[in-house]
Structures are given as structure tokens and as C-alpha cells.
Design a protein around this motif. Structure first.
Motif, PDB file in Angstrom:
ATOM      1  N   ASP A  48       9.122  -3.880  84.144  1.00  0.00           N
ATOM      2  CA  ASP A  48       9.793  -4.612  83.171  1.00  0.00           C
ATOM      3  C   ASP A  48      11.144  -4.497  84.089  1.00  0.00           C
ATOM      4  OD1 ASP A  48      11.833  -6.049  82.037  1.00  0.00           O
ATOM      5  OD2 ASP A  48      11.389  -5.523  80.291  1.00  0.00           O
ATOM      6  N   GLU A  51       5.069 -23.663  85.597  1.00  0.00           N
ATOM      7  CA  GLU A  51       4.705 -21.773  85.025  1.00  0.00           C
ATOM      8  C   GLU A  51       3.642 -22.375  83.757  1.00  0.00           C
ATOM      9  OE1 GLU A  51       5.594 -18.903  84.439  1.00  0.00           O
ATOM     10  OE2 GLU A  51       7.150 -18.791  85.896  1.00  0.00           O
ATOM     11  N   GLU A  85       2.694  -9.476  83.568  1.00  0.00           N
ATOM     12  CA  GLU A  85       2.681  -8.996  84.165  1.00  0.00           C
ATOM     13  C   GLU A  85       3.670  -7.750  84.164  1.00  0.00           C
ATOM     14  OE1 GLU A  85       3.919 -11.775  84.239  1.00  0.00           O
ATOM     15  OE2 GLU A  85       5.842 -12.068  85.936  1.00  0.00           O
TER      16      GLU A  85
HETATM   17  P1  AMP Z   1       8.757 -16.628  86.363  1.00  0.00           P
HETATM   18  O1  AMP Z   1      10.348 -16.930  86.336  1.00  0.00           O
HETATM   19  O2  AMP Z   1       8.507 -16.047  85.036  1.00  0.00           O
HETATM   20  O3  AMP Z   1       8.554 -16.920  87.266  1.00  0.00           O
HETATM   21  O4  AMP Z   1       9.267 -14.847  87.009  1.00  0.00           O
HETATM   22  C1  AMP Z   1       9.343 -14.960  88.516  1.00  0.00           C
HETATM   23  C2  AMP Z   1       9.551 -13.265  89.285  1.00  0.00           C
HETATM   24  O5  AMP Z   1      10.195 -12.487  88.290  1.00  0.00           O
HETATM   25  C3  AMP Z   1       7.749 -12.937  88.673  1.00  0.00           C
HETATM   26  O6  AMP Z   1       7.404 -12.107  90.095  1.00  0.00           O
HETATM   27  C4  AMP Z   1       7.876 -12.095  87.933  1.00  0.00           C
HETATM   28  O7  AMP Z   1       7.252 -10.986  88.208  1.00  0.00           O
HETATM   29  C5  AMP Z   1       9.444 -11.352  88.235  1.00  0.00           C
HETATM   30  N1  AMP Z   1       9.886 -11.023  86.662  1.00  0.00           N
HETATM   31  C6  AMP Z   1       9.852 -11.726  85.556  1.00  0.00           C
HETATM   32  N2  AMP Z   1      10.016 -11.020  84.849  1.00  0.00           N
HETATM   33  C7  AMP Z   1      10.945  -9.552  85.472  1.00  0.00           C
HETATM   34  C8  AMP Z   1      10.737  -9.130  84.501  1.00  0.00           C
HETATM   35  N3  AMP Z   1      11.500  -8.644  83.330  1.00  0.00           N
HETATM   36  N4  AMP Z   1      10.974  -7.322  85.559  1.00  0.00           N
HETATM   37  C9  AMP Z   1      10.666  -7.737  86.392  1.00  0.00           C
HETATM   38  N5  AMP Z   1       9.928  -8.632  87.289  1.00  0.00           N
HETATM   39  C10 AMP Z   1      10.344 -10.059  86.776  1.00  0.00           C
END
Ligand code: AMP
Ligand code: MG
Length: 424
Positions: free
Chosen positions: A216, A270, A201
Motif C-alpha cells: 500500500d 470493480e 491485494e
Molecule cells: P482500483 O482503483 O481499486 O481498481 O485500483 C487500481 C490499481 O491501483 C490496482 O492495480 C491496485 O492494485 C492499485 N492500488 C489500489 N490501491 C492501492 C494502494 N493503496 N497502493 C498501491 N496501489 C494501489
């Protein structure tokens, strides 16, 4: 030792409800220290870690000298009672000392930093005296024997360590090294840290924001926090949730970096490949830490091409990235750089509002620490504390640390705060 063996040395280790202090203990045992040493010019040593003790080759100051503008005299010449009257034999300047002899009952007019003439051990500041012809009159109690004299070697004594190995070199140290005429300084090589973001995403600056996507941001907060630590950065961008792309990124990073930091893809359930690829390529533990924010985290070691890299798999939520960085990664990288004992400080502040807190986990709330007009510190929480709300972090200058066993906080209670701005 593999990671399970390291974990077994830690009492109370439970990967599914790991206490913050246990996680820190584990990481401290896991991380190796940089060994390679390079010699850099004095100015370039700022922010680097000293790789050997610096022994002072000289006494600083090299001679006893005056701490004041005034008159140098023999303490023994001071009258027990009443005024002391001494004859001025000459003048000594900083860099141009008085060369003559000073008979008893005489003194020398002397400037700050001027070498004390032989036999003279005391300086009376000029403002305490009055002159009468070529004599100086010193009232009783103006000075005691030995006053206002800087002794040879009192700053740095010859043969003694002036700075110790493992020291993070700061501005005062540059000056101190300059006072020893050190043109070059042995420092450990800089740590190399590779980092990337994972998640399908994620979009990068310059790309359109497709439906359901976010830009990001983690790579930029990580860049900022790492930059402040003075490490060499390898920014590997956003890596798609695709096994080959992930494997390539991990292998490239592990081949050249001391530490690899990723964000995203480590939570339970995940759907992506990140965890599987991490496990496949390295010795990796997946933790659920008893903390908020920042519960999921991976820690491990990936070897590639003769290089061993420490992996920090941080959660994806933007606040969780920063909190886990401050809670675990910052100290670990400092330690890997060869520097130690420089954690962020914890200060006590009065909390302006009540806080709800469940015992059994460490919580990091974002706060604004200020000084009240009457002195003590106070801290106000920055609005909504959701782990996706990066604004809470941007407004904050400290983390309120609600410790593992702590419960609710009443308004006005003291809490511990870890300031992360305005400190190095
Ligand atoms: P995850 O740990 O991959 O489940 O991500 C948790 C949340 O953090 C989700 O809403 C992601 O879209 C957001 N997220 C993950 N990586 C990033 C990033 N690099 N920048 C901004 N948001 C992020
Ligand atoms: Mg994800």
C-alpha cells in the motif's frame, strides 16, 4: 440540498464525462467551511488560517524616522543652486532621539531608524556629503525634499486591517503580527482528515508480500500531501474488501472527520464492495471524469453521529491518487479550512518533446521543470506515463496540464505546468 440538486446548478454537468472544471465547480459548491475558532500563541499560528481581520492598534512605524545614516534637514533649506551648507546641531540614534531644537540652517546627524526631529523632513545619506568643521556640505541634486524619510504609519496604519480573515499565515505575517505586539491570534480549528486504502491485494509495511499483492503506497503519498496542508490526520490503515470492515471504517471516519479520503474501489466494474457501501452510507456520486490519469472518482457526504463528512473516493492507481488530489482535493481542503485563493500556480514552459493529446479530456503528464540558461522555463516529461508508475511522480516536480480542448503538442511548444514541489 442533496448532491443531485447541487449538480443540477452546474451547466454542462455530466457525471459520465465530467470536465475537470465542472468537477472543481461542483466540489467548491459542496464543501462547507470550518466555523470553530481557537486562539493560539503567535508562533503556533504559522500555517493556520486567520479567523478574524486583524486591525492595527498602532501606527507602524509609530513616528517618522530616517531610512538612512546621514543628516536630517529641512527640505526648504536646500539651496536652489550650488552647495547647501548646514550646521550640525546634534545627533539622533535609533532608540535615542535628538531632543534639542533645530534652528533654520541647521541639521542633525541621524542614524537609520532614528526618529526625525520635529520640523525636519529630509535625510541626505552620509556618503553624499562632506564635513567642514561643524558644517555639512551637500552638493546640488544629492537629495530632494522628503527623501529617505519613512513616514509614520506607512507600513501599517492605525485602525486599518493589517491582515484579513481567511489568510493562511506565513512567516512574514508572524513578523507583521509581532510588530503589532499580538501575542495571540484567532485561527480556525484545524481540519480533521481521515484516510484509508481499500483493496484485498494491498499489504502493509512489515507484512509479507503474498502472490499477486502490492504494498500500500497510497496511504503514504496521501499522508505526505495532507501533512503539507497542515490538517490533523487520522490514518485508518488498509481496509479489507469486506462489507462490515468497510462500513465500520466509513462510519468511524465520518463520525470524527471533516473529510474522508479513500483510494481504490471506485472504478467501473470493480468486483469489490467499496462503491456499494459508500452509496449505502451516504449521498455519493460516482464520476467518470474527462481526465487522465484519474478517471473514476466518488464524491459525497456521509453523516454519522451529528457529524457531516465530505467523502473523496479517489481511484486506486498511485499516480491517479496524487493527480486527483492536486486537481480537486487540495483546493477543497484549503477552502474547508477557511483559506481560499491559494491554488497551485500555473506557469508556461517550453516542452522539450512532442506530446500526443486527444482533445476532450484534461491530461496531466509528469514533468521536470527547469530554467534554461537564457531564462525561460522548460519542461521535460518523466519517461513512462502509466498511472501505476509512481516513479514518474517521484522524479517530477510539476504536472504538465494539457487542457480539455488542447490537441497534440510539438517539441518546443509552450505548455502550462503546475509545479507541486517547492511551493506550499
Ligand atoms: P482500483 O482503483 O481499486 O481498481 O485500483 C487500481 C490499481 O491501483 C490496482 O492495480 C491496485 O492494485 C492499485 N492500488 C489500489 N490501491 C492501492 C494502494 N493503496 N497502493 C498501491 N496501489 C494501489
Ligand atoms: Mg481495487
Amino acid at each position: 440540498m442533496n448532491l443531485e440538486q447541487i449538480a443540477s446548478c452546474i451547466a454542462g454537468y455530466d457525471p459520465n464525462a465530467l470536465r475537470v472544471d465542472k468537477a472543481q465547480e461542483f466540489i467548491a459548491r459542496l464543501v462547507p467551511r470550518v466555523q470553530a475558532v481557537e486562539h493560539v500563541a503567535l508562533r503556533s499560528a504559522l500555517g493556520r488560517v486567520l479567523a478574524a481581520d486583524v486591525i492595527s492598534p498602532i501606527d507602524v512605524p509609530a513616528h517618522d524616522n530616517s531610512a538612512m545614516d546621514g543628516f536630517a534637514l529641512r527640505g526648504a533649506d536646500l539651496a536652489r543652486e550650488g552647495d547647501t551648507r548646514l550646521t550640525v546641531a546634534g545627533t539622533g540614534y535609533a532608540g535615542a532621539q535628538f531632543a534639542g531644537s533645530v534652528p533654520a540652517g541647521h541639521c542633525v546627524r541621524i542614524m537609520t531608524g532614528a526618529v526625525m526631529p520635529p520640523g525636519l523632513d529630509t535625510v541626505v545619506p552620509q556618503e553624499f556629503t562632506r564635513t567642514e568643521g561643524d558644517a555639512v556640505v551637500i552638493p546640488p541634486k544629492a537629495v530632494r525634499p522628503g527623501d529617505n524619510r519613512r513616514c509614520k504609519g506607512e507600513d501599517l496604519a492605525r485602525g486599518q486591517p493589517a491582515l484579513q480573515r481567511g489568510r493562511l499565515i506565513k512567516p512574514a505575517d508572524l513578523g507583521l503580527l509581532a510588530s503589532l505586539a499580538r501575542a495571540e491570534v484567532p485561527v480556525y480549528r484545524r481540519l480533521r482528515v481521515a484516510f484509508f486504502s481499500t483493496g484485498d491485494e494491498l499489504r502493509s509495511i512489515g507484512e509479507p508480500l503474498d502472490e499477486g499483492c502490492v504494498y500500500d503506497s497510497n496511504r503514504y503519498t496521501l499522508y505526505g500531501m495532507l501533512q503539507r496542508l497542515g490538517v490533523d490526520l487520522i490514518d485508518m490503515g488498509v481496509v479489507r474488501d469486506e462489507p462490515q470492515a468497510l462500513a465500520h471504517a466509513f462510519e468511524t471516519a465520518a463520525a470524527s472527520a471533516d473529510a474522508v479520503i479513500t483510494s481504490g474501489g471506485v472504478s467501473v466494474g470493480e468486483a469489490d464492495h467499496t462503491k456499494r457501501i459508500m452509496k449505502q452510507l451516504g449521498d455519493v456520486l460516482f464520476w467518470r471524469i474527462a481526465m487522465r490519469p484519474g478517471r473514476p472518482m466518488a464524491i459525497g457526504r456521509i453523516a454519522k453521529g451529528g457529524n457531516d463528512a465530505i467523502l473523496f473516493g479517489l481511484p486506486g492507481n498511485p499516480v491517479a491518487v496524487m493527480v486527483t488530489f492536486y486537481a480537486f482535493v487540495r483546493d477543497a481542503l484549503r477552502r474547508m479550512s477557511g483559506a481560499e485563493g491559494l491554488p497551485l500556480p500555473l506557469l508556461r514552459a517550453r516542452c522539450t518533446t512532442a506530446l500526443r493529446k486527444k482533445p476532450g479530456r484534461t491530461e496531466y503528464q509528469r514533468g521536470i521543470v527547469t530554467r534554461t540558461p537564457d531564462g525561460p522555463w522548460q519542461v521535460a516529461i518523466t519517461g513512462s506515463q502509466g498511472s501505476g508508475i509512481l516513479r514518474s511522480m517521484s522524479e517530477a516536480n510539476g504536472l504538465v496540464v494539457l487542457h480539455h480542448d488542447q490537441g497534440d503538442v510539438a517539441a518546443g511548444d509552450e505548455v502550462e505546468v503546475m509545479p507541486f514541489e517547492g511551493v506550499v
